[in-house]
Design a protein around this motif. Structure first.
Motif, PDB file in Angstrom:
ATOM      1  N   GLY A   1     -11.527  -9.359  -3.220  1.00 45.73           N
ATOM      2  CA  GLY A   1     -10.237  -9.034  -3.814  1.00 45.73           C
ATOM      3  C   GLY A   1      -9.122  -8.839  -2.799  1.00 45.73           C
ATOM      4  N   THR A   2      -9.455  -8.928  -1.509  1.00 45.30           N
ATOM      5  CA  THR A   2      -8.425  -8.779  -0.472  1.00 45.30           C
ATOM      6  C   THR A   2      -7.486  -9.982  -0.516  1.00 45.30           C
ATOM      7  N   LYS A   3      -6.183  -9.685  -0.594  1.00 44.35           N
ATOM      8  CA  LYS A   3      -5.175 -10.749  -0.638  1.00 44.35           C
ATOM      9  C   LYS A   3      -4.275 -10.762   0.584  1.00 44.35           C
ATOM     10  N   SER A   4      -4.195  -9.625   1.284  1.00 42.75           N
ATOM     11  CA  SER A   4      -3.397  -9.549   2.516  1.00 42.75           C
ATOM     12  C   SER A   4      -3.889  -8.354   3.319  1.00 42.75           C
ATOM     13  N   PHE A   5      -3.290  -8.193   4.503  1.00 42.67           N
ATOM     14  CA  PHE A   5      -3.652  -7.090   5.390  1.00 42.67           C
ATOM     15  C   PHE A   5      -2.405  -6.398   5.914  1.00 42.67           C
ATOM     16  N   ALA A   6      -2.590  -5.174   6.345  1.00 46.36           N
ATOM     17  CA  ALA A   6      -1.574  -4.433   7.090  1.00 46.36           C
ATOM     18  C   ALA A   6      -2.263  -3.853   8.317  1.00 46.36           C
ATOM     19  N   VAL A   7      -1.563  -3.834   9.440  1.00 47.98           N
ATOM     20  CA  VAL A   7      -2.083  -3.231  10.672  1.00 47.98           C
ATOM     21  C   VAL A   7      -1.076  -2.195  11.138  1.00 47.98           C
TER      22      VAL A   7
ATOM     23  N   THR B   1      -4.675   5.301  17.274  1.00 50.20           N
ATOM     24  CA  THR B   1      -5.575   4.596  16.361  1.00 50.20           C
ATOM     25  C   THR B   1      -4.891   3.395  15.733  1.00 50.20           C
ATOM     26  N   TYR B   2      -5.591   2.268  15.800  1.00 51.17           N
ATOM     27  CA  TYR B   2      -5.214   1.066  15.070  1.00 51.17           C
ATOM     28  C   TYR B   2      -5.946   1.114  13.734  1.00 51.17           C
ATOM     29  N   TYR B   3      -5.227   0.892  12.657  1.00 50.45           N
ATOM     30  CA  TYR B   3      -5.824   0.804  11.337  1.00 50.45           C
ATOM     31  C   TYR B   3      -5.546  -0.578  10.780  1.00 50.45           C
TER      32      TYR B   3
ATOM     33  N   ALA C   1     -14.663  -3.944   9.239  1.00 56.35           N
ATOM     34  CA  ALA C   1     -14.607  -3.429  10.610  1.00 56.35           C
ATOM     35  C   ALA C   1     -13.532  -4.134  11.416  1.00 56.35           C
ATOM     36  N   VAL C   2     -13.005  -3.421  12.414  1.00 55.00           N
ATOM     37  CA  VAL C   2     -12.042  -3.985  13.354  1.00 55.00           C
ATOM     38  C   VAL C   2     -12.573  -3.755  14.768  1.00 55.00           C
ATOM     39  N   THR C   3     -12.434  -4.786  15.610  1.00 52.75           N
ATOM     40  CA  THR C   3     -12.851  -4.716  17.007  1.00 52.75           C
ATOM     41  C   THR C   3     -11.747  -5.338  17.864  1.00 52.75           C
ATOM     42  N   SER C   4     -11.932  -5.248  19.175  1.00 53.91           N
ATOM     43  CA  SER C   4     -10.970  -5.840  20.094  1.00 53.91           C
ATOM     44  C   SER C   4     -11.680  -6.392  21.324  1.00 53.91           C
ATOM     45  N   PRO C   5     -11.388  -7.655  21.677  1.00 56.87           N
ATOM     46  CA  PRO C   5     -11.940  -8.182  22.919  1.00 56.87           C
ATOM     47  C   PRO C   5     -11.154  -7.707  24.152  1.00 56.87           C
TER      48      PRO C   5
ATOM     49  N   SER D   1     -10.795   1.212  11.329  1.00 51.54           N
ATOM     50  CA  SER D   1     -10.005   1.781  12.418  1.00 51.54           C
ATOM     51  C   SER D   1     -10.672   1.563  13.767  1.00 51.54           C
ATOM     52  N   PHE D   2      -9.826   1.668  14.796  1.00 57.59           N
ATOM     53  CA  PHE D   2     -10.245   1.469  16.177  1.00 57.59           C
ATOM     54  C   PHE D   2      -9.364   2.370  17.024  1.00 57.59           C
ATOM     55  N   SER D   3      -9.948   3.328  17.734  1.00 54.14           N
ATOM     56  CA  SER D   3      -9.168   4.305  18.505  1.00 54.14           C
ATOM     57  C   SER D   3      -9.299   4.079  20.003  1.00 54.14           C
ATOM     58  N   VAL D   4      -8.212   4.386  20.701  1.00 59.52           N
ATOM     59  CA  VAL D   4      -8.169   4.314  22.163  1.00 59.52           C
ATOM     60  C   VAL D   4      -7.508   5.582  22.693  1.00 59.52           C
ATOM     61  N   ILE D   5      -7.549   5.739  24.006  1.00 60.76           N
ATOM     62  CA  ILE D   5      -6.976   6.916  24.669  1.00 60.76           C
ATOM     63  C   ILE D   5      -5.937   6.449  25.678  1.00 60.76           C
TER      64      ILE D   5
END
Length: 162
Positions: A48-54, A117-119, A8-12, A152-156
């Motif tokens: 198994g996660t070795k890196s991330f992409a945003v 959308t942020y992925y 999951a992804v969130t944002s403060p 994912s995390f979507s905004v308007i």
């Protein structure tokens, strides 16, 4: 990294499915924001996660194929957030649809509301072989080849007045 809870992804600094703040708008194309990138935090990456992409993508851009506002990859696997400051050490950026790397905030056309959308992609490789000067779409091709899970995390943004 857990197998029991969903990635999951969130944002403060953002509330999902609501309008962004004025400071988060682009300062170009008729928008007068501060191009402020929000903080994104993620948890429960799969084993198994070795890196991330945003990535940051305009779902409703009037292009026929959306619009890439940001693509950041090779984020080390021990990182679990991006901030409004510098990108994580070792990460790289592909070109946005503005034709250059970097983060570019939303700026929907006057009178229109767009979904952005942020992925966050959990990747199975420490680094991915994205060609230099790749577009967001081409970088996405390489990102998707290595994606173990995606959150994912979507905004308007908008509608903005004339």
């Amino acid at each position: 990294m857990s197998d029991n809870t969903a990635f999951a992804v969130t944002s403060p600094t953002l509330t999902e499915n609501t309008n962004i703040s004025e400071s988060q708008y682009l300062n170009s194309f008729g928008c007068t924001g501060e191009n402020e990138r929000p903080v994104l935090q993620w948890c429960n990456a799969p084993k198994g996660t070795k890196s991330f992409a945003v990535t940051f993508y305009d779902e409703d851009a009037p292009t026929g194929s959306g619009f890439w506002h940001w693509v950041c990859y090779d984020i080390p696997g021990d990182v679990n957030e991006v901030t409004s400051g510098p990108n994580p050490k070792g990460s790289k950026e592909a070109n946005s649809d503005f034709g250059e790397p970097g983060y570019f905030g939303p700026c929907p056309p006057i009178g229109r509301k767009h979904r952005y959308t942020y992925y966050v992609h959990a990747l199975d490789a420490n680094t991915i072989d994205v060609p230099e000067n790749a577009t967001g779409a081409l970088a996405g091709f390489f990102i998707h080849q290595h994606t173990l899970a995606k959150a994912s995390f979507s905004v308007i943004a908008g509608p903005r007045a004339e």
